[in-house]
Enzyme design. Structure first.
Site, PDB file in Angstrom:
ATOM      1  N   SER A 104       3.113  -1.681  10.769  1.00  0.00           N
ATOM      2  CA  SER A 104       4.568  -1.571  10.970  1.00  0.00           C
ATOM      3  C   SER A 104       5.297  -2.865  10.594  1.00  0.00           C
ATOM      4  O   SER A 104       6.210  -3.308  11.274  1.00  0.00           O
ATOM      5  CB  SER A 104       4.886  -1.186  12.423  1.00  0.00           C
ATOM      6  OG  SER A 104       4.381   0.100  12.715  1.00  0.00           O
ATOM      7  N   HIS A 121      -9.675   1.052   5.157  1.00  0.00           N
ATOM      8  CA  HIS A 121      -8.411   1.308   5.844  1.00  0.00           C
ATOM      9  C   HIS A 121      -8.631   2.342   6.955  1.00  0.00           C
ATOM     10  O   HIS A 121      -9.452   3.244   6.824  1.00  0.00           O
ATOM     11  CB  HIS A 121      -7.360   1.819   4.859  1.00  0.00           C
ATOM     12  CG  HIS A 121      -5.967   1.820   5.398  1.00  0.00           C
ATOM     13  ND1 HIS A 121      -5.497   2.813   6.230  1.00  0.00           N
ATOM     14  CD2 HIS A 121      -4.938   0.943   5.248  1.00  0.00           C
ATOM     15  CE1 HIS A 121      -4.244   2.552   6.554  1.00  0.00           C
ATOM     16  NE2 HIS A 121      -3.878   1.429   5.977  1.00  0.00           N
ATOM     17  N   GLY A 141       2.812  -1.155   4.477  1.00  0.00           N
ATOM     18  CA  GLY A 141       2.709   0.279   4.211  1.00  0.00           C
ATOM     19  C   GLY A 141       4.037   0.899   3.862  1.00  0.00           C
ATOM     20  O   GLY A 141       4.555   0.730   2.765  1.00  0.00           O
ATOM     21  N   GLY A 142       4.611   1.630   4.807  1.00  0.00           N
ATOM     22  CA  GLY A 142       5.835   2.392   4.552  1.00  0.00           C
ATOM     23  C   GLY A 142       6.982   1.572   3.998  1.00  0.00           C
ATOM     24  O   GLY A 142       7.737   2.049   3.135  1.00  0.00           O
ATOM     25  N   GLU A 196      -5.436  -4.857  10.954  1.00  0.00           N
ATOM     26  CA  GLU A 196      -4.454  -3.790  11.151  1.00  0.00           C
ATOM     27  C   GLU A 196      -4.755  -3.051  12.447  1.00  0.00           C
ATOM     28  O   GLU A 196      -5.606  -2.159  12.468  1.00  0.00           O
ATOM     29  CB  GLU A 196      -4.502  -2.797   9.985  1.00  0.00           C
ATOM     30  CG  GLU A 196      -3.843  -3.272   8.720  1.00  0.00           C
ATOM     31  CD  GLU A 196      -3.521  -2.092   7.807  1.00  0.00           C
ATOM     32  OE1 GLU A 196      -2.359  -1.952   7.416  1.00  0.00           O
ATOM     33  OE2 GLU A 196      -4.436  -1.311   7.501  1.00  0.00           O
ATOM     34  N   GLY A 234       2.434   2.850  11.283  1.00  0.00           N
ATOM     35  CA  GLY A 234       3.255   4.011  10.971  1.00  0.00           C
ATOM     36  C   GLY A 234       3.849   4.754  12.142  1.00  0.00           C
ATOM     37  O   GLY A 234       4.265   5.907  11.998  1.00  0.00           O
ATOM     38  N   GLU A 276      -7.063   4.844   7.857  1.00  0.00           N
ATOM     39  CA  GLU A 276      -6.870   6.235   7.457  1.00  0.00           C
ATOM     40  C   GLU A 276      -8.100   6.773   6.734  1.00  0.00           C
ATOM     41  O   GLU A 276      -8.416   7.968   6.843  1.00  0.00           O
ATOM     42  CB  GLU A 276      -5.615   6.349   6.575  1.00  0.00           C
ATOM     43  CG  GLU A 276      -4.345   6.117   7.370  1.00  0.00           C
ATOM     44  CD  GLU A 276      -3.136   5.765   6.536  1.00  0.00           C
ATOM     45  OE1 GLU A 276      -2.070   5.525   7.130  1.00  0.00           O
ATOM     46  OE2 GLU A 276      -3.248   5.710   5.292  1.00  0.00           O
ATOM     47  N   ASN A 324       0.859  -1.185   0.000  1.00  0.00           N
ATOM     48  CA  ASN A 324       0.000   0.000   0.000  1.00  0.00           C
ATOM     49  C   ASN A 324       0.896   1.236   0.000  1.00  0.00           C
ATOM     50  O   ASN A 324       1.441   1.627   1.027  1.00  0.00           O
ATOM     51  CB  ASN A 324      -0.901  -0.001   1.240  1.00  0.00           C
ATOM     52  CG  ASN A 324      -1.795   1.227   1.315  1.00  0.00           C
ATOM     53  OD1 ASN A 324      -1.928   1.966   0.341  1.00  0.00           O
ATOM     54  ND2 ASN A 324      -2.401   1.450   2.465  1.00  0.00           N
ATOM     55  N   TRP A 325       1.030   1.848  -1.170  1.00  0.00           N
ATOM     56  CA  TRP A 325       1.909   3.014  -1.303  1.00  0.00           C
ATOM     57  C   TRP A 325       1.310   4.274  -0.688  1.00  0.00           C
ATOM     58  O   TRP A 325       2.005   5.289  -0.553  1.00  0.00           O
ATOM     59  CB  TRP A 325       2.217   3.264  -2.776  1.00  0.00           C
ATOM     60  CG  TRP A 325       3.158   2.284  -3.394  1.00  0.00           C
ATOM     61  CD1 TRP A 325       3.725   1.197  -2.792  1.00  0.00           C
ATOM     62  CD2 TRP A 325       3.657   2.299  -4.739  1.00  0.00           C
ATOM     63  NE1 TRP A 325       4.539   0.527  -3.682  1.00  0.00           N
ATOM     64  CE2 TRP A 325       4.525   1.182  -4.875  1.00  0.00           C
ATOM     65  CE3 TRP A 325       3.460   3.130  -5.835  1.00  0.00           C
ATOM     66  CZ2 TRP A 325       5.176   0.896  -6.073  1.00  0.00           C
ATOM     67  CZ3 TRP A 325       4.104   2.838  -7.033  1.00  0.00           C
ATOM     68  CH2 TRP A 325       4.958   1.741  -7.140  1.00  0.00           C
ATOM     69  N   LYS A 326       0.020   4.239  -0.384  1.00  0.00           N
ATOM     70  CA  LYS A 326      -0.675   5.421   0.148  1.00  0.00           C
ATOM     71  C   LYS A 326      -0.468   6.608  -0.812  1.00  0.00           C
ATOM     72  O   LYS A 326      -0.518   6.414  -2.023  1.00  0.00           O
ATOM     73  CB  LYS A 326      -0.208   5.706   1.574  1.00  0.00           C
ATOM     74  CG  LYS A 326      -0.391   4.478   2.480  1.00  0.00           C
ATOM     75  CD  LYS A 326      -0.144   4.748   3.937  1.00  0.00           C
ATOM     76  CE  LYS A 326      -0.337   3.475   4.734  1.00  0.00           C
ATOM     77  NZ  LYS A 326      -0.181   3.691   6.187  1.00  0.00           N
TER      78      LYS A 326
END
Length: 251
Positions: free
Chosen positions: A211, A93, A232-233, A165, A171, A95, A8-10
């Site tokens: 994470s 998600h 994610g990151g 999640e 994050g 977010e 997930n590049w967001k």
């Protein structure tokens, strides 16, 4: 069944050139890893470019609307995503829930629409730090799953994927141990069994996200019993992401 690893590049990266570079590196590095199904979910503007590059990698989107078309400024429909060769779409998600006020009812409509378009919804569930500390994790997961899948019949959920999640571990460097995550993964399957059947509960892939990195990825899959990961990151670093793939399938 292959281990499902979703990137997930967001809202990253900031240019198409960088997105193409990253995608190319990930695809090159993942070609020899046969035991994993790799999915990349870039921002909407990059999907068309990714469509023409994808070979060994599947494409996913980070969200969708619940209507096929119409006067809905700024929205993207599941049919549009399907036309861009997307196989997956992330829905619910944390977010989206937090920053954009998405309710369980909205998420339910999106899941139904994605399933109708033959997309595989990656349905995200998870508790906040406050909810966890108050002992409400199970209550939150039960409510999210029941409301998110309300009105959907067992023969309509083909392709559905759950992603646990814990919001408090996304994050910020906080780590949810694989043992704690495992308990919630099993509990999520219990809820699916009650809503539908034990057969479906065993069949639906359950991913872990929060994470995830190359040092802990193996534990969530091999020890925690998850069918894959929502990354994610760490997915924005091609070397780290490839190392995650290797650690999971070669363990």
């Amino acid at each position: 069944m292959k281990t499902l690893i979703v990137a997930n590049w967001k809202m990253n990266p900031s240019s198409l050139a960088e997105a193409n570079r990253l995608f190319g590196l990930v695809e090159k590095g993942s070609k020899k890893i046969k035991k994993a199904e790799v999915v990349v979910c870039p921002p909407f503007p990059y999907l068309l470019s990714m469509k023409y590059q994808a070979s060994s990698i599947k494409l996913g989107a980070q969200d969708c609307f619940w209507e096929e078309k119409g006067a809905f400024t700024g929205e993207v429909s599941p049919l549009m995503l399907k036309n861009l060769r997307c196989n997956y779409v992330i829905i619910g998600h944390s977010e989206r829930r937090n920053y954009f006020g998405e309710t369980d009812g909205v998420i339910n409509k999106k899941i139904k629409s994605a399933l109708q378009a033959k997309l595989s919804p990656i349905f995200c569930i998870g508790e906040t730090w406050q909810e966890r500390n108050k002992g409400k994790t199970r209550q939150v997961l039960k409510s999210q799953i029941e409301k998110g899948l309300s009105g959907i019949k067992e023969n309509e959920v083909n392709g559905l994927i759950l992603a646990y999640e814990p919001v408090w571990a996304i994050g910020n460097g906080k780590i949810c141990s694989f043992k704690e995550a495992q308990v919630m993964g099993f509990y999520s399957r219990e809820i699916i069994a009650r809503l539908f059947s034990s057969l479906l509960a065993k069949k639906i892939p359950v991913l872990y996200g929060g994470s995830v990195n190359s040092k802990n990825a193996r534990d969530y899959v091999r020890e925690g019993g998850f069918d894959g990961l929502l990354v994610g990151g760490a997915s924005l670093n091609d070397q780290e992401f490839i190392e995650i793939l290797r650690s999971v399938v070669n363990a």
